[in-house]
Design a protein around this motif. Structure first.
Motif, PDB file in Angstrom:
ATOM      1  N   SER A 196       0.815  -1.220   0.000  1.00 21.69           N
ATOM      2  CA  SER A 196       0.000   0.000   0.000  1.00 21.69           C
ATOM      3  C   SER A 196       0.852   1.275   0.000  1.00 21.69           C
ATOM      4  O   SER A 196       0.357   2.356  -0.306  1.00 21.69           O
ATOM      5  CB  SER A 196      -0.926   0.005   1.220  1.00 21.69           C
ATOM      6  OG  SER A 196      -0.168  -0.061   2.425  1.00 21.69           O
ATOM      7  N   GLU A 197       2.133   1.154   0.363  1.00 20.64           N
ATOM      8  CA  GLU A 197       3.009   2.327   0.386  1.00 20.64           C
ATOM      9  C   GLU A 197       3.661   2.597  -0.957  1.00 20.64           C
ATOM     10  O   GLU A 197       4.286   3.646  -1.144  1.00 20.64           O
ATOM     11  CB  GLU A 197       4.103   2.131   1.445  1.00 20.64           C
ATOM     12  CG  GLU A 197       3.580   2.095   2.870  1.00 20.64           C
ATOM     13  CD  GLU A 197       4.679   1.861   3.887  1.00 20.64           C
ATOM     14  OE1 GLU A 197       4.668   2.549   4.926  1.00 20.64           O
ATOM     15  OE2 GLU A 197       5.548   0.994   3.645  1.00 20.64           O
ATOM     16  N   MET A 198       3.535   1.670  -1.897  1.00 20.26           N
ATOM     17  CA  MET A 198       4.172   1.851  -3.197  1.00 20.26           C
ATOM     18  C   MET A 198       3.646   3.070  -3.934  1.00 20.26           C
ATOM     19  O   MET A 198       4.339   3.656  -4.767  1.00 20.26           O
ATOM     20  CB  MET A 198       3.983   0.594  -4.053  1.00 20.26           C
ATOM     21  CG  MET A 198       4.735  -0.628  -3.565  1.00 20.26           C
ATOM     22  SD  MET A 198       6.523  -0.431  -3.705  1.00 20.26           S
ATOM     23  CE  MET A 198       6.733  -0.584  -5.484  1.00 20.26           C
ATOM     24  N   LYS A 199       2.414   3.478  -3.615  1.00 21.78           N
ATOM     25  CA  LYS A 199       1.826   4.642  -4.304  1.00 21.78           C
ATOM     26  C   LYS A 199       2.575   5.926  -4.010  1.00 21.78           C
ATOM     27  O   LYS A 199       2.455   6.915  -4.751  1.00 21.78           O
ATOM     28  CB  LYS A 199       0.355   4.796  -3.893  1.00 21.78           C
ATOM     29  CG  LYS A 199       0.117   5.103  -2.443  1.00 21.78           C
ATOM     30  CD  LYS A 199      -1.366   5.273  -2.157  1.00 21.78           C
ATOM     31  CE  LYS A 199      -1.661   5.540  -0.683  1.00 21.78           C
ATOM     32  NZ  LYS A 199      -1.421   4.323   0.134  1.00 21.78           N
ATOM     33  N   TRP A 200       3.371   5.936  -2.923  1.00 20.24           N
ATOM     34  CA  TRP A 200       4.114   7.138  -2.575  1.00 20.24           C
ATOM     35  C   TRP A 200       5.460   7.216  -3.294  1.00 20.24           C
ATOM     36  O   TRP A 200       6.211   8.184  -3.085  1.00 20.24           O
ATOM     37  CB  TRP A 200       4.364   7.186  -1.068  1.00 20.24           C
ATOM     38  CG  TRP A 200       3.117   7.214  -0.249  1.00 20.24           C
ATOM     39  CD1 TRP A 200       2.673   6.256   0.601  1.00 20.24           C
ATOM     40  CD2 TRP A 200       2.143   8.263  -0.215  1.00 20.24           C
ATOM     41  NE1 TRP A 200       1.476   6.619   1.170  1.00 20.24           N
ATOM     42  CE2 TRP A 200       1.120   7.855   0.685  1.00 20.24           C
ATOM     43  CE3 TRP A 200       2.012   9.508  -0.860  1.00 20.24           C
ATOM     44  CZ2 TRP A 200       0.015   8.646   0.961  1.00 20.24           C
ATOM     45  CZ3 TRP A 200       0.902  10.285  -0.589  1.00 20.24           C
ATOM     46  CH2 TRP A 200      -0.081   9.855   0.303  1.00 20.24           C
ATOM     47  N   ALA A 206       4.681   2.375 -10.016  1.00 17.31           N
ATOM     48  CA  ALA A 206       3.910   1.734 -11.084  1.00 17.31           C
ATOM     49  C   ALA A 206       4.789   0.958 -12.052  1.00 17.31           C
ATOM     50  O   ALA A 206       4.436  -0.129 -12.496  1.00 17.31           O
ATOM     51  CB  ALA A 206       3.106   2.793 -11.846  1.00 17.31           C
ATOM     52  N   THR A 207       5.982   1.509 -12.354  1.00 17.47           N
ATOM     53  CA  THR A 207       6.816   0.899 -13.394  1.00 17.47           C
ATOM     54  C   THR A 207       7.835  -0.107 -12.854  1.00 17.47           C
ATOM     55  O   THR A 207       8.216  -1.040 -13.554  1.00 17.47           O
ATOM     56  CB  THR A 207       7.601   1.985 -14.150  1.00 17.47           C
ATOM     57  OG1 THR A 207       8.543   2.608 -13.252  1.00 17.47           O
ATOM     58  CG2 THR A 207       6.670   3.040 -14.722  1.00 17.47           C
ATOM     59  N   HIS A 208       8.279   0.098 -11.611  1.00 21.09           N
ATOM     60  CA  HIS A 208       9.352  -0.732 -11.013  1.00 21.09           C
ATOM     61  C   HIS A 208      10.626  -0.682 -11.856  1.00 21.09           C
ATOM     62  O   HIS A 208      11.461  -1.580 -11.782  1.00 21.09           O
ATOM     63  CB  HIS A 208       8.907  -2.195 -10.849  1.00 21.09           C
ATOM     64  CG  HIS A 208       7.804  -2.374  -9.870  1.00 21.09           C
ATOM     65  ND1 HIS A 208       7.490  -3.602  -9.326  1.00 21.09           N
ATOM     66  CD2 HIS A 208       6.932  -1.490  -9.318  1.00 21.09           C
ATOM     67  CE1 HIS A 208       6.467  -3.465  -8.495  1.00 21.09           C
ATOM     68  NE2 HIS A 208       6.108  -2.192  -8.483  1.00 21.09           N
ATOM     69  N   ALA A 209      10.799   0.376 -12.652  1.00 19.82           N
ATOM     70  CA  ALA A 209      11.957   0.502 -13.534  1.00 19.82           C
ATOM     71  C   ALA A 209      13.086   1.222 -12.811  1.00 19.82           C
ATOM     72  O   ALA A 209      12.862   2.169 -12.058  1.00 19.82           O
ATOM     73  CB  ALA A 209      11.578   1.265 -14.800  1.00 19.82           C
ATOM     74  N   ALA A 210      14.327   0.761 -13.067  1.00 20.55           N
ATOM     75  CA  ALA A 210      15.486   1.338 -12.393  1.00 20.55           C
ATOM     76  C   ALA A 210      15.618   2.831 -12.645  1.00 20.55           C
ATOM     77  O   ALA A 210      16.030   3.591 -11.765  1.00 20.55           O
ATOM     78  CB  ALA A 210      16.756   0.615 -12.843  1.00 20.55           C
ATOM     79  N   VAL A 246       6.435  -5.635  -0.418  1.00 13.34           N
ATOM     80  CA  VAL A 246       7.231  -5.693  -1.644  1.00 13.34           C
ATOM     81  C   VAL A 246       8.687  -5.465  -1.254  1.00 13.34           C
ATOM     82  O   VAL A 246       8.991  -4.523  -0.511  1.00 13.34           O
ATOM     83  CB  VAL A 246       6.787  -4.606  -2.647  1.00 13.34           C
ATOM     84  CG1 VAL A 246       7.641  -4.671  -3.911  1.00 13.34           C
ATOM     85  CG2 VAL A 246       5.316  -4.759  -2.980  1.00 13.34           C
ATOM     86  N   ASN A 247       9.566  -6.303  -1.729  1.00 15.37           N
ATOM     87  CA  ASN A 247      10.989  -6.131  -1.425  1.00 15.37           C
ATOM     88  C   ASN A 247      11.627  -5.182  -2.442  1.00 15.37           C
ATOM     89  O   ASN A 247      11.754  -5.512  -3.613  1.00 15.37           O
ATOM     90  CB  ASN A 247      11.710  -7.480  -1.459  1.00 15.37           C
ATOM     91  CG  ASN A 247      11.407  -8.323  -0.238  1.00 15.37           C
ATOM     92  OD1 ASN A 247      11.027  -7.801   0.813  1.00 15.37           O
ATOM     93  ND2 ASN A 247      11.558  -9.622  -0.355  1.00 15.37           N
TER      94      ASN A 247
END
Length: 277
Positions: A196-200, A206-210, A246-247
């Motif tokens: 739930s914290e990934m939105k910050w 959203a992309t998980h891109a480096a 999420v790690n």
């Protein structure tokens, strides 16, 4: 009737940065097990190849007795020279056989059918055998030279020694782990955060891109004055089903850079991930 007195103040919108905290253990980005591809007795060892030692890229780690392998190369070179001569001789004999047949055919009153190029009359099998022998000798030479080049091992990157079990004069065998190194070019820390914290985390959420990875500040849990700057470079492959985390993988470049506190593998650190406003 007058209403109750109230206090009020003017407010204005203000951007605040969201910081997500997580904890993790420092791990190396690359680990290498040092093994030999040929057996032999150790004749040379790097003085830095000890537990905790630092190794530079290209540094010689160890060398085994190469005399048997050098002799094998010389023997293989001699065989190449021999088979090269035999091929030259076979080619000359073939040319002579063809010339003799052509002279005989020109003098014959009857029309003679020309033999195939690979026929015994034209020394085809002998020539093919000489070519095969040369190819075999060249392959054995390449193998001998390759084995000779495997009598020493150099470090493929800047590294630190995690463990080793080597000494001068020791006989080493193929495939046995002699030492374990890890890269000092970068270190990683896995930081579990709630899904739930990934939105910050802006675009990275959203992309998980480096390329979209947010910055992270790591702090030693044993001394909160020691800090390192890094960046989130990726996430691991799944969301934990039990705690819905999420790690995130944080990377710190040059963890052993001179003049700074080292970010030692195995350290437990706190990560503060800078989110969006």
């Amino acid at each position: 009737f007058k209403g109750p007195l109230v206090r009020y103040m003017a407010v204005a919108p203000k951007d605040l940065k969201v910081t997500i905290e997580a904890f993790g253990t420092v791990t190396p980005t690359e680990t290498l097990e040092v093994t030999m591809q040929v057996p032999g007795r150790v004749t040379e060892l790097s003085k830095n190849l000890v537990s905790g030692g630092f190794i530079e890229e290209g540094e010689l780690l160890l060398r085994v007795d190469a005399r048997d392998y050098e002799l094998a190369v010389e023997k293989a070179r001699a065989e190449v020279a021999k088979t090269t001569y035999e091929l030259s001789k076979a080619e000359e004999e073939r040319a002579l056989a063809i010339k003799e047949w052509e002279i005989m055919a020109s003098r014959s009153k009857m029309k003679m059918e020309r033999p195939s190029e690979d026929s015994l009359v034209f020394h085809g099998p002998q020539l093919n055998l000489a070519k095969a022998n040369l190819a075999s000798a060249e392959a054995k030479l390449a193998e001998a030279e390759l084995n000779l080049s495997r009598t020493w091992v150099v470090a493929p990157f800047n590294a630190r020694v995690l463990s080793e079990s080597l000494s001068l004069g020791q006989y080493v065998t193929v495939g046995k782990t002699l030492a374990t190194l890890y890269s000092t070019e970068a270190a990683e820390v896995v930081l579990p955060v709630l899904d739930s914290e990934m939105k910050w985390l802006g675009r990275f959420g959203a992309t998980h891109a480096a390329a979209d990875g947010p910055p992270v500040l790591l702090t030693s849990t044993s001394n909160d004055t020691i800090k390192w700057s890094g960046r989130i470079v990726r996430t691991e492959g799944m969301i934990d089903e039990k705690d819905r985390t999420v790690n995130l993988v944080a990377e710190v470049k040059k963890p052993y850079e001179a003049g700074k506190s080292p970010l030692v593998v195995g350290s437990f650190v706190k990560g503060e991930i800078l989110g969006k406003s």
